[in-house]
Write a protein that holds these residues in place. Structure first.
Motif, PDB file in Angstrom:
ATOM      1  N   ASN A  81       0.823  -1.212   0.000  1.00 10.39           N
ATOM      2  CA  ASN A  81       0.000   0.000   0.000  1.00 10.39           C
ATOM      3  C   ASN A  81       0.850   1.253   0.000  1.00 10.39           C
ATOM      4  O   ASN A  81       0.593   2.201  -0.752  1.00 10.39           O
ATOM      5  N   ALA A  82       1.912   1.276   0.832  1.00 12.95           N
ATOM      6  CA  ALA A  82       2.781   2.445   0.924  1.00 12.95           C
ATOM      7  C   ALA A  82       3.511   2.688  -0.393  1.00 12.95           C
ATOM      8  O   ALA A  82       3.692   3.836  -0.827  1.00 12.95           O
ATOM      9  N   THR A  83       3.929   1.613  -1.033  1.00 13.87           N
ATOM     10  CA  THR A  83       4.650   1.738  -2.305  1.00 13.87           C
ATOM     11  C   THR A  83       3.745   2.285  -3.401  1.00 13.87           C
ATOM     12  O   THR A  83       4.147   3.147  -4.193  1.00 13.87           O
ATOM     13  N   GLN A  84       2.509   1.805  -3.429  1.00 12.44           N
ATOM     14  CA  GLN A  84       1.557   2.266  -4.438  1.00 12.44           C
ATOM     15  C   GLN A  84       1.206   3.742  -4.249  1.00 12.44           C
ATOM     16  O   GLN A  84       1.046   4.486  -5.215  1.00 12.44           O
ATOM     17  N   LYS A  85       1.097   4.161  -2.990  1.00 15.65           N
ATOM     18  CA  LYS A  85       0.697   5.541  -2.679  1.00 15.65           C
ATOM     19  C   LYS A  85       1.890   6.479  -2.555  1.00 15.65           C
ATOM     20  O   LYS A  85       1.700   7.698  -2.418  1.00 15.65           O
ATOM     21  N   SER A  86       3.103   5.924  -2.619  1.00 13.15           N
ATOM     22  CA  SER A  86       4.332   6.721  -2.451  1.00 13.15           C
ATOM     23  C   SER A  86       4.296   7.536  -1.169  1.00 13.15           C
ATOM     24  O   SER A  86       4.696   8.696  -1.121  1.00 13.15           O
ATOM     25  N   SER A  87       3.769   6.916  -0.120  1.00 15.41           N
ATOM     26  CA  SER A  87       3.700   7.580   1.185  1.00 15.41           C
ATOM     27  C   SER A  87       3.826   6.541   2.277  1.00 15.41           C
ATOM     28  O   SER A  87       3.207   5.475   2.208  1.00 15.41           O
ATOM     29  N   ASN A  88       4.638   6.844   3.286  1.00 17.62           N
ATOM     30  CA  ASN A  88       4.792   5.924   4.411  1.00 17.62           C
ATOM     31  C   ASN A  88       3.624   5.991   5.394  1.00 17.62           C
ATOM     32  O   ASN A  88       3.519   5.159   6.286  1.00 17.62           O
ATOM     33  N   THR A  89       2.754   6.985   5.236  1.00 12.87           N
ATOM     34  CA  THR A  89       1.587   7.115   6.101  1.00 12.87           C
ATOM     35  C   THR A  89       0.352   6.630   5.354  1.00 12.87           C
ATOM     36  O   THR A  89       0.047   7.109   4.260  1.00 12.87           O
ATOM     37  N   LEU A  90      -0.357   5.668   5.941  1.00 16.04           N
ATOM     38  CA  LEU A  90      -1.520   5.080   5.284  1.00 16.04           C
ATOM     39  C   LEU A  90      -2.674   6.067   5.247  1.00 16.04           C
ATOM     40  O   LEU A  90      -2.883   6.850   6.179  1.00 16.04           O
ATOM     41  N   GLU A  91      -3.460   6.001   4.174  1.00 14.96           N
ATOM     42  CA  GLU A  91      -4.664   6.821   4.086  1.00 14.96           C
ATOM     43  C   GLU A  91      -5.765   6.252   4.972  1.00 14.96           C
ATOM     44  O   GLU A  91      -6.543   6.985   5.584  1.00 14.96           O
TER      45      GLU A  91
END
Length: 255
Positions: A81-91
């Motif tokens: 999920n983090a890789t797909q969103k390019s963010s270490n914080t989950l939505e």
């Protein structure tokens, strides 16, 4: 978690104390994925971070820190999920459930007032829990200094917390000295750190449920207390103590 008002506690110092006393929390995520189950849970021991001046601050200014094995399918879903969103914080929000040390079936035989007078009684189950919702940041990039710093701090503080608070290894008053991460070889710890990821939860909401017979009339509560004391077990004594404590809180709130 169903928070019936009579069973609900939102006093932050009480909830934080509960977490510190019962740090093993069930970490639950709901992450859509073609490769892993959407809903996953893992048992994780947590370190609670809250400054003394924020113990009563609402909304809460606190966070939880833990770690997961990289081999855990839940970890793989988090990284995906983090890789797909390019963010270490989950939505998506996550949930952590902390359970109290004692829970028990309650027999209607303990209801010494209602059972003889009307018979309108049924069995139930007493338990206590604290539920936390928040946003999770994950530390999984082994080449990142932030990941190394987080994991070093987290595993050191978790080990100290567990050694001192759970086993009492404080090195004082005749107690044994606590085991420390530094007691293991550096290269061994470095290798193990590569096999885990860090998780940090910013707490957005928190509430406790203490279902401990406080909804009952005083006579029936006393029957529950005496019934558990008569068991002569540590668990029975703990249930009796909590039923008495929660009943007194209810009575004082009505006074």
């Amino acid at each position: 978690m169903y928070l019936r008002p009579v069973h609900t506690d939102i006093n932050l110092p009480t909830l934080y104390k509960f977490i510190r006393s019962n740090p093993l929390g069930i970490f639950t995520t709901a992450l859509p994925s073609p490769n892993f189950h959407t809903i996953q849970s893992s048992h994780i021991p947590w370190v609670l971070d809250v400054s003394p001046e924020d113990e009563t601050t609402s909304p809460p200014k606190a966070r939880l820190r833990g770690h997961l094995a990289r081999a855990n399918p839940q970890t793989k879903a988090l990284i995906e999920n983090a890789t797909q969103k390019s963010s270490n914080t989950l939505e998506q929000e996550v949930m952590i459930l902390f359970n109290g040390p004692s829970h028990h079936y309650i027999t209607p035989k303990f209801y010494v007032d209602t059972k003889p007078s009307t018979g309108k009684v049924v069995p139930t189950w007493n338990y206590s829990a604290v539920q936390v919702y928040g946003k999770a940041t994950i530390y999984f990039d082994t080449s990142s200094p932030a990941t190394g710093e987080f994991l070093t701090s987290q595993i050191n503080e978790l080990s100290q917390q567990s050694e001192e608070k759970i086993f009492g290894y404080t090195g004082q008053n005749g107690a044994s000295k606590a085991w420390s991460v530094n007691d293991s070889p550096d290269n061994y710890i470095a290798l193990l750190k590569k096999a885990i990821i860090g998780i940090e939860i910013e707490i957005e909401s928190i509430a406790g449920k203490f279902k401990m017979s406080q909804e009952l009339a005083k006579g029936d509560r006393e029957g529950v207390i005496k019934g558990f004391e008569a068991l002569g077990t540590d668990e029975g004594d703990e249930i009796a103590r909590t039923v008495r404590e929660r009943g007194e809180l209810k009575d004082s709130a009505k006074a």
